[in-house]
Motif scaffolding. Sequence first.
Motif, short mmCIF file in Angstrom:
data_model
loop_
_atom_site.label_atom_id
_atom_site.label_comp_id
_atom_site.label_asym_id
_atom_site.label_seq_id
_atom_site.Cartn_x
_atom_site.Cartn_y
_atom_site.Cartn_z
N LEU A 114 -1.57 4.20 -0.15
CA LEU A 114 -2.60 4.06 -1.17
C LEU A 114 -3.89 3.50 -0.56
O LEU A 114 -3.85 2.83 0.46
CB LEU A 114 -2.12 3.10 -2.26
CG LEU A 114 -0.84 3.46 -3.00
CD1 LEU A 114 -0.44 2.33 -3.93
CD2 LEU A 114 -1.01 4.76 -3.75
N SER A 115 -5.00 3.73 -1.23
CA SER A 115 -6.27 3.15 -0.77
C SER A 115 -6.46 1.74 -1.32
O SER A 115 -7.28 0.98 -0.82
CB SER A 115 -7.44 4.05 -1.18
OG SER A 115 -7.49 4.18 -2.58
N GLN A 116 -5.69 1.38 -2.35
CA GLN A 116 -5.71 0.05 -2.95
C GLN A 116 -4.27 -0.44 -3.06
O GLN A 116 -3.35 0.36 -3.14
CB GLN A 116 -6.31 0.10 -4.37
CG GLN A 116 -7.75 0.56 -4.42
CD GLN A 116 -8.69 -0.49 -3.86
OE1 GLN A 116 -8.53 -1.67 -4.08
NE2 GLN A 116 -9.68 -0.04 -3.09
N ASN A 157 3.47 7.77 -0.11
CA ASN A 157 2.10 7.89 0.40
C ASN A 157 1.45 6.51 0.60
O ASN A 157 1.82 5.54 -0.05
CB ASN A 157 1.24 8.70 -0.57
CG ASN A 157 1.76 10.10 -0.74
OD1 ASN A 157 1.95 10.83 0.23
ND2 ASN A 157 2.01 10.49 -1.98
N VAL A 193 -0.70 -1.74 -4.58
CA VAL A 193 0.02 -1.43 -5.81
C VAL A 193 -0.36 -2.46 -6.86
O VAL A 193 -0.41 -3.66 -6.58
CB VAL A 193 1.55 -1.46 -5.57
CG1 VAL A 193 2.32 -1.31 -6.86
CG2 VAL A 193 1.95 -0.38 -4.58
N PRO A 242 -6.00 -0.59 3.28
CA PRO A 242 -4.61 -0.46 3.74
C PRO A 242 -4.29 -1.30 4.98
O PRO A 242 -5.09 -1.39 5.91
CB PRO A 242 -4.48 1.03 4.03
CG PRO A 242 -5.47 1.66 3.10
CD PRO A 242 -6.63 0.71 3.06
N CYS A 252 5.70 4.16 4.65
CA CYS A 252 5.64 4.60 3.25
C CYS A 252 6.51 5.82 3.00
O CYS A 252 7.25 5.89 2.01
CB CYS A 252 4.19 4.89 2.84
SG CYS A 252 3.14 3.42 2.80
N PHE A 277 0.80 -1.22 0.00
CA PHE A 277 0.00 0.00 0.00
C PHE A 277 0.84 1.27 0.00
O PHE A 277 0.33 2.35 0.31
CB PHE A 277 -0.96 0.00 1.19
CG PHE A 277 -2.11 -0.95 1.01
CD1 PHE A 277 -3.29 -0.53 0.42
CD2 PHE A 277 -2.01 -2.27 1.40
CE1 PHE A 277 -4.35 -1.40 0.24
CE2 PHE A 277 -3.05 -3.16 1.22
CZ PHE A 277 -4.23 -2.72 0.64
N CYS A 278 2.13 1.18 -0.35
CA CYS A 278 3.00 2.36 -0.41
C CYS A 278 3.34 2.68 -1.86
O CYS A 278 3.69 1.79 -2.63
CB CYS A 278 4.31 2.10 0.33
SG CYS A 278 4.18 1.92 2.10
N ASN A 279 3.27 3.96 -2.19
CA ASN A 279 3.70 4.42 -3.51
C ASN A 279 4.02 5.90 -3.42
O ASN A 279 3.20 6.69 -2.97
CB ASN A 279 2.64 4.16 -4.57
CG ASN A 279 3.17 4.40 -5.97
OD1 ASN A 279 4.37 4.42 -6.21
ND2 ASN A 279 2.27 4.59 -6.91
#
Length: 134
Positions: free
Chosen positions: A84-86, A82, A88, A98, A126, A77-79
Amino acid sequence: MLTKIFSGLLGLSLVLASSPVLARSILVGITNDGAKLYALTNYPPNSEDDGMEGWTSFIYAVEDAKGYREVKAYTSFCNGGNVLSQPVKGTKDTMKIPGWHAETVRGSISVVADSQASQNLLKSVCYLAYNQFR
């Protein structure tokens, strides 16, 4: 320096853990069931671990009625620093919201970031994974 990053990132007063905590740890909060979660500053998150593209590995600590323990975990859930809500894309993660997968003595478990403490930990992971080599 990491303490400053965590402090600015989380926007709260952070407390350095005391004994019996051996690793340098920062309390990120208390979970819904009363456990203390710690970010471990001497184990920085790694987004290139074991060739698992799209995953970030990290170690955190939990202190509860069972005692203190360090836990190896992975999140998709890191990109870009930040949360993410979904997951990767391409990671084939089965989690829909998350959180992370933690390695325990009984095998891998999924941990949902459903408390302020777990959300703070995930945000920290993240952010640090993305910014540590910049």
